[in-house]
Motif scaffolding. Structure first.
Motif, PDB file in Angstrom:
ATOM      1  N   UNK A  29       6.062  11.234  13.594  1.00  0.00           N
ATOM      2  CA  UNK A  29       5.819  12.670  13.774  1.00  0.00           C
ATOM      3  C   UNK A  29       6.404  13.486  12.630  1.00  0.00           C
ATOM      4  N   UNK A  30       7.457  12.983  11.972  1.00  0.00           N
ATOM      5  CA  UNK A  30       7.982  13.705  10.814  1.00  0.00           C
ATOM      6  C   UNK A  30       7.046  13.581   9.607  1.00  0.00           C
ATOM      7  N   UNK A  31       6.461  12.416   9.407  1.00  0.00           N
ATOM      8  CA  UNK A  31       5.459  12.273   8.350  1.00  0.00           C
ATOM      9  C   UNK A  31       4.323  13.259   8.582  1.00  0.00           C
ATOM     10  N   UNK A  32       3.879  13.353   9.836  1.00  0.00           N
ATOM     11  CA  UNK A  32       2.812  14.291  10.178  1.00  0.00           C
ATOM     12  C   UNK A  32       3.258  15.738   9.993  1.00  0.00           C
ATOM     13  N   UNK A  33       4.490  16.043  10.393  1.00  0.00           N
ATOM     14  CA  UNK A  33       4.982  17.419  10.282  1.00  0.00           C
ATOM     15  C   UNK A  33       5.060  17.869   8.831  1.00  0.00           C
ATOM     16  N   UNK A  34       5.542  16.996   7.959  1.00  0.00           N
ATOM     17  CA  UNK A  34       5.631  17.349   6.537  1.00  0.00           C
ATOM     18  C   UNK A  34       4.233  17.548   5.956  1.00  0.00           C
ATOM     19  N   UNK A  35       3.287  16.699   6.366  1.00  0.00           N
ATOM     20  CA  UNK A  35       1.908  16.851   5.907  1.00  0.00           C
ATOM     21  C   UNK A  35       1.308  18.163   6.405  1.00  0.00           C
ATOM     22  N   UNK A  36       1.619  18.532   7.635  1.00  0.00           N
ATOM     23  CA  UNK A  36       1.145  19.803   8.190  1.00  0.00           C
ATOM     24  C   UNK A  36       1.708  20.975   7.404  1.00  0.00           C
ATOM     25  N   UNK A  37       3.008  20.951   7.151  1.00  0.00           N
ATOM     26  CA  UNK A  37       3.639  22.052   6.407  1.00  0.00           C
ATOM     27  C   UNK A  37       3.045  22.197   5.010  1.00  0.00           C
ATOM     28  N   UNK A  38       2.812  21.062   4.344  1.00  0.00           N
ATOM     29  CA  UNK A  38       2.211  21.106   3.011  1.00  0.00           C
ATOM     30  C   UNK A  38       0.794  21.663   3.075  1.00  0.00           C
ATOM     31  N   UNK A  39       0.071  21.314   4.133  1.00  0.00           N
ATOM     32  CA  UNK A  39      -1.311  21.779   4.278  1.00  0.00           C
ATOM     33  C   UNK A  39      -1.368  23.274   4.554  1.00  0.00           C
ATOM     34  N   UNK A  66      -0.008   9.968   3.367  1.00  0.00           N
ATOM     35  CA  UNK A  66      -1.190   9.286   3.900  1.00  0.00           C
ATOM     36  C   UNK A  66      -1.061   7.779   3.749  1.00  0.00           C
ATOM     37  N   UNK A  67      -0.579   7.317   2.604  1.00  0.00           N
ATOM     38  CA  UNK A  67      -0.378   5.881   2.385  1.00  0.00           C
ATOM     39  C   UNK A  67       0.733   5.338   3.274  1.00  0.00           C
ATOM     40  N   UNK A  68       1.808   6.092   3.348  1.00  0.00           N
ATOM     41  CA  UNK A  68       2.965   5.636   4.122  1.00  0.00           C
ATOM     42  C   UNK A  68       2.681   5.561   5.620  1.00  0.00           C
ATOM     43  N   UNK A  69       1.718   6.351   6.082  1.00  0.00           N
ATOM     44  CA  UNK A  69       1.458   6.434   7.520  1.00  0.00           C
ATOM     45  C   UNK A  69       1.009   5.105   8.106  1.00  0.00           C
ATOM     46  N   UNK A 113       0.831  -1.201   0.000  1.00  0.00           N
ATOM     47  CA  UNK A 113       0.000   0.000   0.000  1.00  0.00           C
ATOM     48  C   UNK A 113       0.869   1.256   0.000  1.00  0.00           C
ATOM     49  N   UNK A 114       1.879   1.266   0.838  1.00  0.00           N
ATOM     50  CA  UNK A 114       2.769   2.416   0.959  1.00  0.00           C
ATOM     51  C   UNK A 114       4.217   1.976   0.938  1.00  0.00           C
ATOM     52  N   UNK A 115       5.108   2.920   1.284  1.00  0.00           N
ATOM     53  CA  UNK A 115       6.547   2.635   1.279  1.00  0.00           C
ATOM     54  C   UNK A 115       6.962   2.010  -0.069  1.00  0.00           C
ATOM     55  N   UNK A 116       6.491   2.589  -1.152  1.00  0.00           N
ATOM     56  CA  UNK A 116       6.750   2.015  -2.477  1.00  0.00           C
ATOM     57  C   UNK A 116       8.225   1.882  -2.792  1.00  0.00           C
ATOM     58  N   UNK A 117       9.029   2.856  -2.380  1.00  0.00           N
ATOM     59  CA  UNK A 117      10.457   2.824  -2.725  1.00  0.00           C
ATOM     60  C   UNK A 117      11.230   1.809  -1.910  1.00  0.00           C
ATOM     61  N   UNK A 118      10.555   1.186  -0.937  1.00  0.00           N
ATOM     62  CA  UNK A 118      11.220   0.209  -0.083  1.00  0.00           C
ATOM     63  C   UNK A 118      11.265  -1.156  -0.759  1.00  0.00           C
ATOM     64  N   UNK A 119      12.411  -1.783  -0.684  1.00  0.00           N
ATOM     65  CA  UNK A 119      12.633  -3.135  -1.204  1.00  0.00           C
ATOM     66  C   UNK A 119      12.181  -4.123  -0.124  1.00  0.00           C
ATOM     67  N   UNK A 120      11.047  -4.788  -0.350  1.00  0.00           N
ATOM     68  CA  UNK A 120      10.467  -5.690   0.641  1.00  0.00           C
ATOM     69  C   UNK A 120      10.236  -7.058   0.011  1.00  0.00           C
ATOM     70  N   UNK A 121      10.645  -8.131   0.703  1.00  0.00           N
ATOM     71  CA  UNK A 121      10.566  -9.453   0.076  1.00  0.00           C
ATOM     72  C   UNK A 121      10.418 -10.556   1.114  1.00  0.00           C
ATOM     73  N   UNK A 122      10.108 -11.750   0.620  1.00  0.00           N
ATOM     74  CA  UNK A 122      10.130 -12.955   1.422  1.00  0.00           C
ATOM     75  C   UNK A 122      11.501 -13.618   1.310  1.00  0.00           C
ATOM     76  N   UNK A 181      -2.227  13.172   8.633  1.00  0.00           N
ATOM     77  CA  UNK A 181      -2.159  12.925   7.189  1.00  0.00           C
ATOM     78  C   UNK A 181      -3.555  12.813   6.580  1.00  0.00           C
ATOM     79  N   UNK A 182      -4.507  12.256   7.338  1.00  0.00           N
ATOM     80  CA  UNK A 182      -5.887  12.203   6.843  1.00  0.00           C
ATOM     81  C   UNK A 182      -6.446  13.609   6.664  1.00  0.00           C
ATOM     82  N   UNK A 183      -6.230  14.473   7.647  1.00  0.00           N
ATOM     83  CA  UNK A 183      -6.721  15.843   7.555  1.00  0.00           C
ATOM     84  C   UNK A 183      -5.998  16.612   6.451  1.00  0.00           C
ATOM     85  N   UNK A 184      -4.731  16.285   6.242  1.00  0.00           N
ATOM     86  CA  UNK A 184      -3.970  16.954   5.180  1.00  0.00           C
ATOM     87  C   UNK A 184      -4.582  16.655   3.814  1.00  0.00           C
TER      88      UNK A 184
END
Length: 379
Positions: free
Chosen positions: A251-261, A353-356, A202-211, A331-334
């Protein structure tokens, strides 16, 4: 900022900010869409000294004990706007500490310095299919045969799983429960080791995730990290720092969303004025700012306790839960403030929002954190 930081921290912050501005931000949208970032970024981060923060100087790190140096670097890396990039670039922070602390000296000295230089990638492999946060009941088994352990089992949701060179793997060497768990350092090229395809998230697209899969994987016995059947203690000690980092990411994800909003609310016109001119928007932004400030300051307090040599299990669990809750709300409110634009992939708040969501799952779910807190307050 805060009284927690000194001039050295400020210099580290500026250095990390410059790294993100130069090496990450111009390309992050493309990396997100591609689902990965260039492996060269590890070496660039190593050259900038970002990967060695918190590791012993003798192994090529910046030195141990300064929690707030890690805090400032982590905050600035989150300015990349990509939790996935930060998670993969920082997979060494959860995979490498047990190696640096408890591996045999000759193994430690061979493995740790190249990872801190960004030449190799380290990851942690604990989670299993069907296991989730139930670490004490993991099933991947390692049986000692002469000078090797023979490992059979699988892991899932492993950050840097596709391209890590070294994995700190939790295995069962003894009986049931937490007392039968050990840690093994397993290299990608060891016989019997394999990875699955990249997992789509759903999120963290740039992350390399595997089994990861182990089928009669032969691991030299000297790759045992610490004592046999004592791995659970090492895992738990590692969790404290990991959960602090997840609180920072939240809190940094939230802070960046706040600044953008805030920026968008002052630009977007509706009914003849910008939407920041409406009380409902202003109050929403005030609530968001309040929540972010409280989450950040409480996390700083937890970091200060760790810096003082305390073991604030309860407080860090509280900080993670609170910061994650704030992150999801903000992030939802943003997205709501951005309206239709907030639903577009070209908008940074859509990604945030997805990454959260993953932050309430990784490092122990919100529910597990509550059970941990309940034990600490003797409920």
């Amino acid at each position: 900022m805060s009284n927690y930081f000194n001039d050295i921290h400020d210099q580290a912050r500026l250095s990390a900010r410059k790294f993100v501005a130069t090496h990450v931000l111009p390309y992050i949208d493309d990396w997100e869409e591609a689902g990965e970032f260039p492996r060269d970024l590890y070496r660039e981060a190593g050259d900038a000294g970002l990967l060695g923060v918190g590791f012993p100087e003798a192994l090529g790190g910046s030195g141990e004990g300064d929690i707030f140096l890690k805090v400032v670097v982590s905050e600035e890396l989150m300015r990349s706007t990509s939790g996935g990039l930060v998670a993969s670039l920082g997979s060494l922070d959860i995979g490498l500490p047990p190696v640096a602390k408890w591996a045999r000296p000759e193994i430690r000295d061979q493995i740790v310095p190249p990872v801190l230089r960004g030449e190799k990638i380290a990851a942690l492999a604990i989670t299993e299919p069907g296991g989730g946060s139930d670490v004490a009941n993991l099933r991947t088994r390692a049986v000692r045969e002469g000078d090797h352990y023979i490992v059979n089992g699988s892991k899932t949701f492993i950050t840097s799983g596709l391209r890590a060179d070294h994995f700190t793997v939790a295995v069962r060497t003894g009986g049931e429960g937490h007392g039968g768990i050990s840690l093994l350092l397993i290299d990608r090229d060891m016989p019997g080791f394999a990875t699955g395809k990249k997992l789509r998230k759903m999120g963290w697209w740039a992350s390399d995730t595997a089994e990861l899969f182990f089928e009669d994987c032969r691991v030299p016995a000297d790759r045992l990290i610490g004592a046999e059947n004592a791995g659970f203690i090492a895992i738990m000690s590692n969790f404290l720092a990991e959960r602090l980092m997840l609180a920072i990411m939240a809190y940094m994800t939230a802070e960046i969303a706040l600044e953008a909003s805030m920026a968008y609310a002052n630009e977007r016109l509706a009914f003849g004025r910008n939407i920041a001119g409406f009380q409902v928007t202003r109050h929403k932004l005030v609530d968001m700012a309040t929540q972010v400030d409280v989450a950040r300051e409480y996390t700083y307090r937890c970091a200060a306790l760790m810096q003082a040599g305390k073991n604030p299990i309860k407080q860090v669990a509280m900080a993670k839960n609170f910061a994650v809750d704030v992150c999801e709300k903000v992030t939802r409110e943003a997205v709501q403030i951005h309206g239709g634009m907030g639903f577009m992939r070209e908008s940074v708040v859509e990604r945030l929002y997805r990454d959260a969501k993953i932050l309430s799952i990784g490092g122990g779910t919100t529910e597990i954190m509550k059970e941990l807190i309940a034990k600490q307050i003797k409920l």
